[in-house]
Write a protein that holds these residues in place. Structure first.
Motif, short mmCIF file in Angstrom:
data_model
loop_
_atom_site.label_atom_id
_atom_site.label_comp_id
_atom_site.label_asym_id
_atom_site.label_seq_id
_atom_site.Cartn_x
_atom_site.Cartn_y
_atom_site.Cartn_z
N PRO A 153 0.84 -1.20 0.00
CA PRO A 153 0.00 0.00 0.00
C PRO A 153 0.87 1.25 0.00
CG PRO A 153 -0.70 -1.55 1.70
CD PRO A 153 0.61 -2.05 1.19
N PHE A 154 0.59 2.18 -0.88
CA PHE A 154 1.36 3.42 -0.92
C PHE A 154 1.04 4.25 0.33
CE2 PHE A 154 2.10 3.83 -5.81
CZ PHE A 154 2.75 2.61 -5.77
N VAL A 155 2.06 4.90 0.83
CA VAL A 155 1.91 5.70 2.05
C VAL A 155 1.37 7.08 1.69
CG1 VAL A 155 3.12 6.72 4.00
CG2 VAL A 155 3.79 4.46 3.16
N ASN A 156 0.36 7.53 2.42
CA ASN A 156 -0.19 8.87 2.25
C ASN A 156 0.65 9.84 3.07
OD1 ASN A 156 -1.79 11.18 2.05
ND2 ASN A 156 -3.18 10.49 3.65
N THR A 157 1.46 10.65 2.41
CA THR A 157 2.35 11.57 3.12
C THR A 157 1.85 13.01 3.07
OG1 THR A 157 3.71 11.90 1.14
CG2 THR A 157 4.36 10.12 2.66
N GLY A 196 5.87 2.67 -2.24
CA GLY A 196 5.68 4.03 -2.75
C GLY A 196 4.98 4.92 -1.76
N SER A 197 4.97 6.21 -2.08
CA SER A 197 4.27 7.20 -1.27
C SER A 197 3.59 8.20 -2.19
CB SER A 197 5.23 7.92 -0.32
OG SER A 197 6.19 8.66 -1.07
N ILE A 215 4.46 11.52 -6.47
CA ILE A 215 4.45 10.07 -6.26
C ILE A 215 5.88 9.56 -6.30
CG2 ILE A 215 3.62 7.85 -7.13
CD1 ILE A 215 1.36 9.43 -8.51
N ALA A 216 6.30 8.93 -5.22
CA ALA A 216 7.62 8.31 -5.17
C ALA A 216 7.42 6.80 -5.22
CB ALA A 216 8.35 8.72 -3.90
N ALA A 217 8.11 6.13 -6.13
CA ALA A 217 8.00 4.68 -6.27
C ALA A 217 9.38 4.06 -6.18
CB ALA A 217 7.34 4.33 -7.60
N GLU A 218 9.44 2.89 -5.56
CA GLU A 218 10.73 2.21 -5.36
C GLU A 218 10.54 0.72 -5.55
OE1 GLU A 218 14.23 1.95 -1.94
OE2 GLU A 218 12.17 2.44 -1.37
N LEU A 219 11.39 0.11 -6.37
CA LEU A 219 11.39 -1.34 -6.56
C LEU A 219 12.54 -1.92 -5.74
CD1 LEU A 219 10.01 -3.65 -8.13
CD2 LEU A 219 11.82 -3.41 -9.85
N THR A 267 16.41 -1.37 -6.38
CA THR A 267 16.95 -1.54 -7.73
C THR A 267 16.49 -0.46 -8.68
OG1 THR A 267 15.10 -2.94 -8.43
CG2 THR A 267 16.98 -4.05 -7.40
N TRP A 268 15.44 0.26 -8.29
CA TRP A 268 14.93 1.35 -9.14
C TRP A 268 14.07 2.26 -8.28
CZ3 TRP A 268 9.66 2.24 -9.90
CH2 TRP A 268 9.34 3.23 -10.82
N THR A 269 14.22 3.54 -8.44
CA THR A 269 13.39 4.50 -7.72
C THR A 269 13.20 5.73 -8.58
OG1 THR A 269 13.11 5.74 -5.67
CG2 THR A 269 15.34 5.59 -6.54
N GLN A 270 12.04 6.34 -8.44
CA GLN A 270 11.76 7.54 -9.23
C GLN A 270 10.68 8.35 -8.54
OE1 GLN A 270 11.42 6.78 -13.40
NE2 GLN A 270 10.71 8.83 -13.90
N VAL A 271 10.78 9.67 -8.68
CA VAL A 271 9.78 10.59 -8.13
C VAL A 271 9.06 11.25 -9.30
CG1 VAL A 271 9.37 12.64 -6.74
CG2 VAL A 271 11.09 10.97 -6.02
N PHE A 272 7.73 11.27 -9.23
CA PHE A 272 6.92 11.87 -10.29
C PHE A 272 6.17 13.07 -9.71
CE2 PHE A 272 7.31 7.35 -10.91
CZ PHE A 272 7.59 7.19 -12.26
N ASP A 273 6.38 14.23 -10.27
CA ASP A 273 5.60 15.42 -9.93
C ASP A 273 4.68 15.70 -11.11
OD1 ASP A 273 6.60 16.19 -7.32
OD2 ASP A 273 8.49 16.63 -8.33
#
Length: 631
Positions: A180-184, A244-245, A255-259, A268-274
């Motif tokens: 579950p993605f964290v609501n920050t 993710g968050s 949205i920040a996602a991390e594998l 192994t992979w992370t990215q932030v989407f604005d």
């Protein structure tokens, strides 16, 4: 695949190898070579290269050191698929793994037992061998699953499968769980959005036939991140975790996602989407594509990642519709009371108003209407809601012909609302064909199959559901309930007890356990289980039956009086169960007829209900089953 057997069984094994080859498998067995060091070397090579090890247990093979060694290799690599050629038990060390009984198999490729074997083989090999999965919103509340999956009062259904006994498989390179993605964002009211976004990304991933995606309920067990990534991955049986968050500020999303590699615990992979909120669909697709690329790069086939075809799956590109749908799903999943269900319905209506072509919203609307009608409404008002639910479900299947959830919603309505088992079969089977990646769709199909007497298919569906949802106590409960419906009460008991270990607060499991114990002659154990059942509809019914068996007539009468006072016409079917158990047979058929007239979904469980055995040979009872669409 590697076929391990004793030479004394060669004639029967030859038929098995031929049937598996006809089913499209490349089978290696030692019919063409003789002994010696070269023979041993070739066996070792073939055994190491095999995707599955099928071992044929028999009176002679259990004594063979060769067969036991080969089976051990398959077990340790989690590639073992055991079958039994006779009644001989497997040797110690292999009895915890359920076998497929081929003792009376006649060698026909069309036999349902061979189908079960082929499905078991697919479950231990690459997910590419399974049908393309289309995930749907999961419903994790037991009250909701009571109706959605088709669980009956007392005589509930589910399926114990060979996979369950092995526990979650070691994660293959293409397996992933979406936490579950964290609501920050600081606003708890926005949690529905972060949860919903994780669910939609899971849906995107599950559409890809190259990936194996853990189900929502199991993944959500680790919402608090109280354990490290390696432990979570091990418990879920996956190689990777997607974490993710989400921060939502007005019309802007971050949205920040991390594998995370589950073997090492490292990212192994992370990215932030604005992005603007209007781009949320593009972000979902971006995250899913990046994760898919990272995972498929590990696949043995080295096939390039391709975007799955989302046509006909009932999604939307309208932000307002999507937001309303997520809010509705969050309310529906709470399963708190009629007010939250009607609030959910209003949100699904809003989603449809914003996008009339939103197929998943129509499916959710149908399911919600069916629940409201069954649990809160009676008489003509109930029938009107069922009619409305049918329109919504049929609309969903037209808008989303490739959505397992849409077909499951239609089957759910036809079985539980229209009380027509024959009409429900086509939609349920279609949901199974489309829903190889959806644990809830698979368990719903399993329950339907059990209720209609298709026990082998029920176990196949439950095996697939369990493989996707290893940490869900409800899945284990359903496995036990299928064994109850199949009248294998002793097999059902340990599964139901295990489900309660996983989730001690679970509803329905104790009443199902109480039914099993009662029918096995453990009256005191049955009383304790029914007394502890949190769902009073089932608990009171069970106590009325148990107390009568204990000759505590006054206590039995009080339980029945409370049942009628608390649930009224929604407990007519349960009243019929009590009357049959009490020997008051003249009351049973009038009560069952009234249950059908009132649209009580409980009547759909009469076909397999052992508590109705006293009237099973009554011609009127047989006519009732025929009218309900049971063969």
């Amino acid at each position: 695949m590697f076929l391990s057997y004793s030479r004394a069984d060669r004639p029967r094994v030859a038929k098995l190898a031929q049937a598996l080859e006809a089913a499209g498998h490349d089978v290696w067995w030692d019919r063409a070579i003789e002994g010696g060091s070269e023979f041993a070397d070739q066996i070792a090579r073939e055994l190491d290269a095999a995707d599955a090890v099928v071992v044929a247990w028999s009176e002679t093979s259990v004594k063979s050191a060769w067969v036991r060694d080969e089976a051990g290799v398959g077990r340790d690599a989690r590639r073992l698929v055991p079958v039994q050629l006779d009644a001989t038990l497997p040797p110690l060390g292999f009895r915890q793994i359920q076998t497929i009984d081929l003792a009376d198999w006649k060698g026909r490729g069309s036999d349902h037992k061979l189908t079960a074997l082929v499905t078991a083989i697919a479950s231990v090999t690459s997910s590419e061998k399974l049908a393309t999965p289309v995930a749907a919103p999961a419903v994790g509340i037991d009250r909701r699953m009571l109706l959605r999956a088709g669980v009956a009062a007392l005589a509930a259904g589910g399926g114990a499968a060979w996979w369950f006994w092995q526990g979650p498989a070691a994660g293959t390179a293409n397996s992933v769980a979406v936490l579950p993605f964290v609501n920050t964002g600081g606003d708890p009211a926005q949690s529905y959005f972060s949860d919903g976004l994780a669910t939609e990304v899971r849906t995107e991933l599950a559409r890809n036939p190259l990936l194996q995606v853990a189900a929502q309920v199991s993944s959500n067990n680790f919402r608090d991140r109280s354990e490290d990534a390696k432990t979570i991955a091990t418990k879920l049986g996956v190689a990777y975790l997607l974490d993710g968050s989400v921060r939502r500020a007005g019309d802007i999303l971050r949205i920040a996602a991390e594998l995370i590699d589950g073997r090492t615990g490292f990212s192994t992979w992370t990215q932030v989407f604005d992005r603007p909120v209007a781009d949320v669909f593009a972000v979902q697709a971006e995250i899913a594509a990046a994760v898919t690329a990272a995972l498929t790069a590990q696949l043995r086939t080295r096939r390039p990642a391709t975007a799955p075809d989302a046509s006909g799956t009932g999604t939307t590109t309208d932000v307002a519709a999507f937001d309303a749908f997520l809010r509705g799903r969050d309310l529906f999943d709470q399963a708190a009371d009629e007010a939250t269900d009607r609030a959910a319905l209003a949100k699904f209506d809003a989603a449809i108003a914003a996008d009339p072509g939103y197929g998943l919203a129509h499916a959710a609307r149908s399911r919600t209407l069916t629940v409201i009608a069954n649990q809160y409404v009676q008489g003509e008002a109930r029938r009107a809601l069922y009619d409305d639910a049918l329109v919504a479900a049929e609309r969903a299947t037209k808008l989303a012909p490739n959505s397992a959830d849409a077909w499951a919603a239609l089957g759910f309505l036809l079985f539980n609302g229209r009380l027509d088992a024959r009409a429900a079969r086509g939609p349920y089977d279609r949901s199974f064909d489309l829903g190889a990646g959806d644990a809830d769709v698979l368990s719903g199909h399993a329950l339907f199959c059990a209720r209609t007497g298709r026990f082998d298919q029920a176990r196949i569906s439950m095996a697939r559901s369990a493989a996707l949802d290893p940490q869900n106590g409800r899945t284990v409960r359903l496995q036990g309930e299928v064994e109850f419906v199949a009248r294998r009460f002793a097999d059902a008991v340990p599964l139901l007890e295990r489900a309660l270990v996983i989730n001690p607060k679970m509803g329905v499991a104790r009443s199902a356990l109480g039914s099993c114990k009662f029918l096995l002659g453990d009256i005191r154990g049955a009383e304790a289980a029914f007394a502890a059942e949190p769902n009073r509809l089932f608990g009171l019914t069970g106590l009325a039956i148990v107390h009568k068996a204990q000759k505590r007539d006054a206590d039995a009468a009080r339980a029945l009086t409370s049942l009628i006072a608390e649930f009224g016409d929604n407990a007519i079917y349960q009243q019929a169960q009590v009357a049959a158990a009490w020997g008051e047979l003249a009351q049973v058929m009038p009560l069952l007829t009234a249950a059908r007239t009132q649209g009580d979904a409980g009547i759909m469980y009469a076909r397999n209900d052992p508590f109705l055995d006293p009237v099973r040979d009554d011609p009127a009872f047989k006519d009732l089953l025929s009218a309900l669409g049971f063969a």
